[in-house]
Design a protein around this motif. Structure first.
Motif, mmCIF file in Angstrom:
data_model
loop_
_atom_site.group_PDB
_atom_site.id
_atom_site.type_symbol
_atom_site.label_atom_id
_atom_site.label_comp_id
_atom_site.label_asym_id
_atom_site.label_seq_id
_atom_site.Cartn_x
_atom_site.Cartn_y
_atom_site.Cartn_z
ATOM 1 N N PHE A 276 52.160 61.657 3.274
ATOM 2 C CA PHE A 276 50.985 62.412 3.720
ATOM 3 C C PHE A 276 50.117 62.869 2.550
ATOM 4 C CE2 PHE A 276 53.384 62.820 7.722
ATOM 5 C CZ PHE A 276 52.392 62.401 8.595
ATOM 6 N N SER A 277 50.707 63.005 1.361
ATOM 7 C CA SER A 277 49.897 63.359 0.195
ATOM 8 C C SER A 277 48.917 62.235 -0.150
ATOM 9 C CB SER A 277 50.796 63.645 -1.010
ATOM 10 O OG SER A 277 51.600 64.780 -0.772
ATOM 11 N N LEU A 278 49.289 60.996 0.184
ATOM 12 C CA LEU A 278 48.422 59.854 -0.085
ATOM 13 C C LEU A 278 47.288 59.723 0.931
ATOM 14 C CD1 LEU A 278 51.173 57.246 -1.041
ATOM 15 C CD2 LEU A 278 49.400 58.115 -2.579
ATOM 16 N N VAL A 279 47.476 60.285 2.115
ATOM 17 C CA VAL A 279 46.477 60.069 3.184
ATOM 18 C C VAL A 279 45.844 61.339 3.721
ATOM 19 C CG1 VAL A 279 47.660 57.949 3.890
ATOM 20 C CG2 VAL A 279 48.212 60.094 5.051
ATOM 21 N N VAL A 280 46.403 62.520 3.379
ATOM 22 C CA VAL A 280 45.935 63.760 4.018
ATOM 23 C C VAL A 280 44.455 64.028 3.749
ATOM 24 C CG1 VAL A 280 46.601 65.291 2.095
ATOM 25 C CG2 VAL A 280 46.508 66.191 4.430
ATOM 26 N N ASP A 281 43.973 63.658 2.566
ATOM 27 C CA ASP A 281 42.569 63.890 2.249
ATOM 28 C C ASP A 281 41.646 62.976 3.057
ATOM 29 O OD1 ASP A 281 43.349 65.775 0.455
ATOM 30 O OD2 ASP A 281 43.156 64.502 -1.311
ATOM 31 N N ARG A 282 42.191 61.878 3.570
ATOM 32 C CA ARG A 282 41.384 60.925 4.332
ATOM 33 C C ARG A 282 41.400 61.231 5.823
ATOM 34 N NH1 ARG A 282 40.311 55.614 1.871
ATOM 35 N NH2 ARG A 282 40.721 55.766 -0.361
ATOM 36 N N ILE A 283 42.551 61.651 6.337
ATOM 37 C CA ILE A 283 42.659 61.871 7.786
ATOM 38 C C ILE A 283 42.444 63.332 8.168
ATOM 39 C CG2 ILE A 283 44.219 59.908 8.020
ATOM 40 C CD1 ILE A 283 46.537 61.814 8.279
ATOM 41 N N GLY A 284 42.458 64.222 7.189
ATOM 42 C CA GLY A 284 42.184 65.633 7.455
ATOM 43 C C GLY A 284 43.448 66.459 7.667
ATOM 44 N N TYR A 285 43.371 67.702 7.252
ATOM 45 C CA TYR A 285 44.525 68.605 7.348
ATOM 46 C C TYR A 285 44.899 68.915 8.797
ATOM 47 C CZ TYR A 285 43.549 69.541 2.395
ATOM 48 O OH TYR A 285 43.343 69.426 1.055
ATOM 49 N N LYS A 286 43.897 69.030 9.648
ATOM 50 C CA LYS A 286 44.159 69.451 11.028
ATOM 51 C C LYS A 286 45.066 68.437 11.745
ATOM 52 C CE LYS A 286 43.358 72.217 14.597
ATOM 53 N NZ LYS A 286 42.012 72.656 14.947
ATOM 54 N N LEU A 287 44.793 67.162 11.558
ATOM 55 C CA LEU A 287 45.599 66.124 12.207
ATOM 56 C C LEU A 287 47.031 66.155 11.689
ATOM 57 C CD1 LEU A 287 45.666 63.758 14.166
ATOM 58 C CD2 LEU A 287 44.978 62.249 12.280
ATOM 59 N N VAL A 288 47.185 66.351 10.384
ATOM 60 C CA VAL A 288 48.531 66.426 9.798
ATOM 61 C C VAL A 288 49.274 67.645 10.324
ATOM 62 C CG1 VAL A 288 49.836 66.640 7.640
ATOM 63 C CG2 VAL A 288 47.805 65.174 7.734
ATOM 64 N N ALA A 289 48.580 68.778 10.444
ATOM 65 C CA ALA A 289 49.196 69.999 10.960
ATOM 66 C C ALA A 289 49.654 69.812 12.406
ATOM 67 C CB ALA A 289 48.217 71.170 10.848
ATOM 68 N N LEU A 290 48.819 69.174 13.216
ATOM 69 C CA LEU A 290 49.182 68.929 14.617
ATOM 70 C C LEU A 290 50.375 67.973 14.712
ATOM 71 C CD1 LEU A 290 45.637 68.608 16.236
ATOM 72 C CD2 LEU A 290 47.197 70.564 16.335
ATOM 73 N N PHE A 291 50.427 67.014 13.802
ATOM 74 C CA PHE A 291 51.571 66.096 13.764
ATOM 75 C C PHE A 291 52.854 66.863 13.442
ATOM 76 C CE2 PHE A 291 54.430 63.235 11.401
ATOM 77 C CZ PHE A 291 54.575 62.216 12.331
ATOM 78 N N ALA A 292 52.762 67.812 12.502
ATOM 79 C CA ALA A 292 53.927 68.628 12.146
ATOM 80 C C ALA A 292 54.409 69.447 13.340
ATOM 81 C CB ALA A 292 53.594 69.553 10.977
ATOM 82 N N ILE A 293 53.469 70.050 14.059
ATOM 83 C CA ILE A 293 53.824 70.846 15.242
ATOM 84 C C ILE A 293 54.517 69.972 16.284
ATOM 85 C CG2 ILE A 293 52.871 72.132 17.199
ATOM 86 C CD1 ILE A 293 50.627 73.060 15.266
ATOM 87 N N THR A 294 53.966 68.776 16.516
ATOM 88 C CA THR A 294 54.545 67.852 17.494
ATOM 89 C C THR A 294 55.956 67.444 17.094
ATOM 90 O OG1 THR A 294 52.335 66.996 18.009
ATOM 91 C CG2 THR A 294 54.217 65.651 18.690
ATOM 92 N N CYS A 295 56.134 67.080 15.811
ATOM 93 C CA CYS A 295 57.459 66.666 15.327
ATOM 94 C C CYS A 295 58.463 67.816 15.419
ATOM 95 C CB CYS A 295 57.371 66.168 13.893
ATOM 96 S SG CYS A 295 56.665 64.526 13.728
ATOM 97 N N HIS A 296 58.042 69.010 15.053
ATOM 98 C CA HIS A 296 58.940 70.163 15.151
ATOM 99 C C HIS A 296 59.382 70.390 16.598
ATOM 100 C CE1 HIS A 296 58.203 72.383 11.125
ATOM 101 N NE2 HIS A 296 59.474 72.078 11.224
ATOM 102 N N THR A 297 58.434 70.310 17.515
ATOM 103 C CA THR A 297 58.751 70.562 18.927
ATOM 104 C C THR A 297 59.720 69.518 19.473
ATOM 105 O OG1 THR A 297 56.548 71.548 19.256
ATOM 106 C CG2 THR A 297 57.767 70.884 21.223
ATOM 107 N N ILE A 298 59.396 68.241 19.262
ATOM 108 C CA ILE A 298 60.244 67.161 19.780
ATOM 109 C C ILE A 298 61.622 67.196 19.140
ATOM 110 C CG2 ILE A 298 60.522 64.655 19.921
ATOM 111 C CD1 ILE A 298 57.465 64.450 20.067
ATOM 112 N N SER A 299 61.669 67.404 17.811
ATOM 113 C CA SER A 299 62.955 67.375 17.107
ATOM 114 C C SER A 299 63.869 68.512 17.547
ATOM 115 C CB SER A 299 62.730 67.439 15.593
ATOM 116 O OG SER A 299 62.045 68.630 15.231
#
Length: 508
Positions: free
Chosen positions: A70-93
Motif C-alpha cells: 500500500f505504500s507503493l500505491v496509496v498516493d495514487r488510489i487515495g487514503y480514503k480507499l485504503v482506510a475503507l479497505f482496512a475497515i472491511t478487512c478488520h470486520t471480515i477477519s
C-alpha cells in the motif's frame, strides 16, 4: 502560516487525527488479545506448538507485506480507499476468527487480520505527516502513543474477562474497530504532501533507490517463503534482491539517499530491541518473578507489568512535543538508546519485584525510538512520501521475523548451553540434545524427552539455569542498541556539521 496549518493554510482536521489514532489502537488491541488468548485457543482447537507458531507468524508477515504494497500505491488510489479497505478487512477477519473451529480457519482469519493491521499502518503515518508537516516528529510520536495504549487496553481486557471464552475476548476487538470506522467514514482525507508539491512517483522511488529496494526484497523473499512453509536459500534470496535492485537502479538512476539507507540499517536492530525483547519479557517474569508466586500468579504478574510499561510509554509519547523540541529527533534517539541499553543491562540482573524498576527504565528508553525514527524519516525525506515513511516500518518488522527473533532464540540456546556445561556438567550430560540447524548455524539444544523425566531436584536446578540464561540474554541483546547508538552518533555529528538538525523542505 502556523505550525498547526497544512500546506493549504487550513487547520488540520483533529477528528481525522483521532480516527487515525484509534485505528492504531485497534491494531495493537488485536495483537494484545491474540497474545493473551493463544494458549486458550491452543487448548480449545487442539493446536500443536508448530501450529501455534504458524498462527503467530500469520499475524506478522502479512502486516509487513501489506505496508509495503500500500505504500507503493496509496498516493495514487487515495487514503480514503485504503482506510475503507482496512475497515472491511478488520470486520471480515474478526467475524471469521469468531467462527474459527480448526487450525486452517483460524490461520486464514489471522492472516487477514494482519493484512488489515498493516493497511492501517500504511495510511495513518503519511496522513498525520501530511496534516502536521511542520511538526511531524511531535505528532507521529503522539499518533504512536496509540500502539502501547491499544496493547495495554487489550491485555487489560483479557485480564478483566479472564474466565470468558476466547471468542468473547476477540469480540471485544469490535469496540475500537467500530469507533475508528465511525470516525473515518465521514472524513475528507488530505492530498499527500509529496503529490501536492508535484514531486513525481519516480522521484519518490529515487529516495529509496537500488540499495533500499535490495534490502526490502532481501527481507521480503524469506518472509513470503516462510508464509508458504518453504525455505528459501540465501543464494535465491540475494539473487532475487539483486535483480530487483538492478531494475530499480536502471529506472531511477539512483542507489538511494545514503542517509535513508543508514536509517534502514538501524531499524532492524531497533525492532528487535523493542518488539523482540518484549516477547521474552513474560518468560523472564515467570522464571525470575517475586518469590512465593507460581503458576497463574506469575502469569498475572507478567501481564500487569506489561500493562504498566505500556501505560508509561503511552504517557511519554503523548508528551513528546517539548522533549522533541529540546533534544531534536536525532538527539532524542541518542538519549533514548543510551537509556534503553541501561534498561537492558538492569533487566539482566533484576529478579523479583526489582524487575518492575528495570522494566520502567527500559520503557523510558524505548518509548521514543520507533516513533521518533518515523518522525526523522518524514522530516528528512519528504520526497519519499509514504514509501520511505512506511518502508522503514516494514523493514523493521521483516527484520524482526527473519533475523531478530531467531537471533534472540539462538542466543538463548547458546547462553543456556554454555552455562549448564560449565556449572552443571553432570546435569548437562543427562539432557544435552543434538544440535539443530538455524539461520545462524547449528544451535545447541536440550533433549526435551530427557528433561521431562528429570527428578524434582534436577528440574529445580534447570529452572534456575534457564532463569539466569534468560537474564543473560538481555546483556547479549544490548549489543543491538549499542550498534544503533554508534549509527545515531554518526548522524548526530553529521547534522551538527551542517548547522544542526533541520527538517528538509520538500522542494530542496
Amino acid at each position: 502560516m502556523t505550525a498547526n496549518q497544512n500546506s493549504a493554510g487550513q487547520k488540520p482536521d483533529m477528528k481525522l487525527f483521532w480516527a487515525c489514532f484509534i485505528a492504531l489502537v485497534a491494531t495493537s488491541f488485536v495483537f494484545a488479545v491474540r497474545a493473551n488468548t493463544l494458549g486458550q485457543i491452543q487448548g480449545d482447537l487442539g493446536l500443536s506448538e508448530a501450529q501455534k507458531g504458524n498462527i503467530s507468524g500469520a499475524g506478522m508477515w502479512p502486516f509487513a507485506l501489506s505496508i509495503i504494497f500500500f505504500s507503493l500505491v496509496v498516493d495514487r488510489i487515495g487514503y480514503k480507499l485504503v482506510a475503507l479497505f482496512a475497515i472491511t478487512c478488520h470486520t471480515i477477519s474478526l467475524l471469521l476468527t469468531l467462527r474459527a473451529n480448526s487450525y486452517e480457519s483460524l490461520y486464514w482469519a489471522t492472516l487477514l487480520i494482519a493484512v488489515a493491521n498493516g493497511t492501517v499502518e500504511a495510511f495513518v503515518n503519511p496522513v498525520v505527516a501530511t496534516m502536521f508537516h511542520r511538526e511531524k516528529a511531535k505528532w507521529l510520536n503522539i499518533l504512536h502513543a496509540g500502539w502501547p495504549a491499544g496493547m495495554a487496553l487489550g491485555a487489560l481486557a483479557t485480564v478483566m474477562f479472564q474466565s470468558q471464552t476466547w471468542q468473547f475476548k476477540y469480540g471485544m476487538c469490535f469496540v475500537p474497530l467500530v469507533i475508528y470506522a465511525l470516525l473515518i467514514i465521514p472524513r475528507v482525507f488530505p492530498l499527500n504532501e509529496r503529490v501536492a508539491a508535484g514531486v513525481s512517483y519516480l522521484d519518490m522511488l529515487r529516495e529509496v533507490g537500488a540499495v533500499g529496494f535490495f534490502i526490502l526484497t532481501a527481507l521480503t523473499v524469506p518472509a513470503v517463503s516462510q508464509m508458504m512453509n518453504q525455505e528459501a536459500s540465501w543464494g535465491l534470496v540475494f539473487g532475487i534482491a539483486g535483480v530487483v535492485a538492478v531494475v530499480v537502479g536502471f529506472l531511477t538512476k539512483s542507489l538511494g539517499n545514503w542517509l535513508f539507507i543508514f536509517v534502514l540499517i538501524t531499524i532492524g536492530p531497533l525492532a528487535t530491541t523493542e518488539l523482540g525483547t518484549d516477547g521474552w519479557m513474560p518468560e523472564l517474569l515467570k522464571l525470575s518473578g517475586p518469590a512465593g508466586m507460581s503458576g497463574e500468579q506469575l502469569v498475572s504478574f507478567a501481564t500487569w507489568v506489561f500493562i504498566y510499561t505500556s501505560v508509561v510509554m503511552t504517557v511519554l509519547r503523548f508528551y513528546a512535543g517539548p522533549i522533541v523540541h529540546k533534544f531534536s529527533p536525532i538527539g532524542l534517539l541518542v538519549v533514548g538508546t543510551v537509556v534503553a541499553i541501561l534498561g537492558l543491562l538492569f533487566l539482566s540482573k533484576a529478579t523479583g519485584y526489582v524487575i518492575i524498576a528495570a522494566a520502567t527504565v527500559y520503557a523510558f528508553g524505548k518509548a521514543f525510538l520507533w516513533s521518533t525514527t518515523l518522525g526523522l524519516v518524514s522530516e528528512q525525506f519528504p520526497k519519499g512520501g509514504a514509501l520511505t515513511l512506511n518502508g522503514v516500518s516494514a523493514v523493521g518488522v521483516l527484520f524482526l521475523g527473519v533475523l531478530g527473533s531467531p537471533l534472540i532464540g539462538y542466543q538463548q540456546d547458546v547462553i543456556l548451553d554454555k552455562q549448564l556445561a560449565k556449572e552443571q556438567p553432570a546435569l548437562y550430560e543427562k539432557i544435552v540434545g543434538e544440535p539443530k540447524g538455524s539461520i545462524f548455524g547449528e544451535a545447541p539444544s536440550l533433549n526435551q524427552d530427557k528433561v521431562a523425566v528429570l527428578g524434582a531436584e534436577d528440574q529445580a536446578v534447570l529452572t534456575d539455569a534457564q532463569a539466569t540464561s534468560k537474564r543473560g540474554m538481555f546483556t547479549a541483546i544490548a549489543i543491538l542498541p549499542a550498534f544503533m547508538l554508534i549509527c545515531y552518533l554518526v548522524m548526530f555529528f553529521y547534522f551538527k556539521s551542517r548547522g544542526g538538525y533541520k527538517p528538509v523542505a520538500i522542494h530542496e
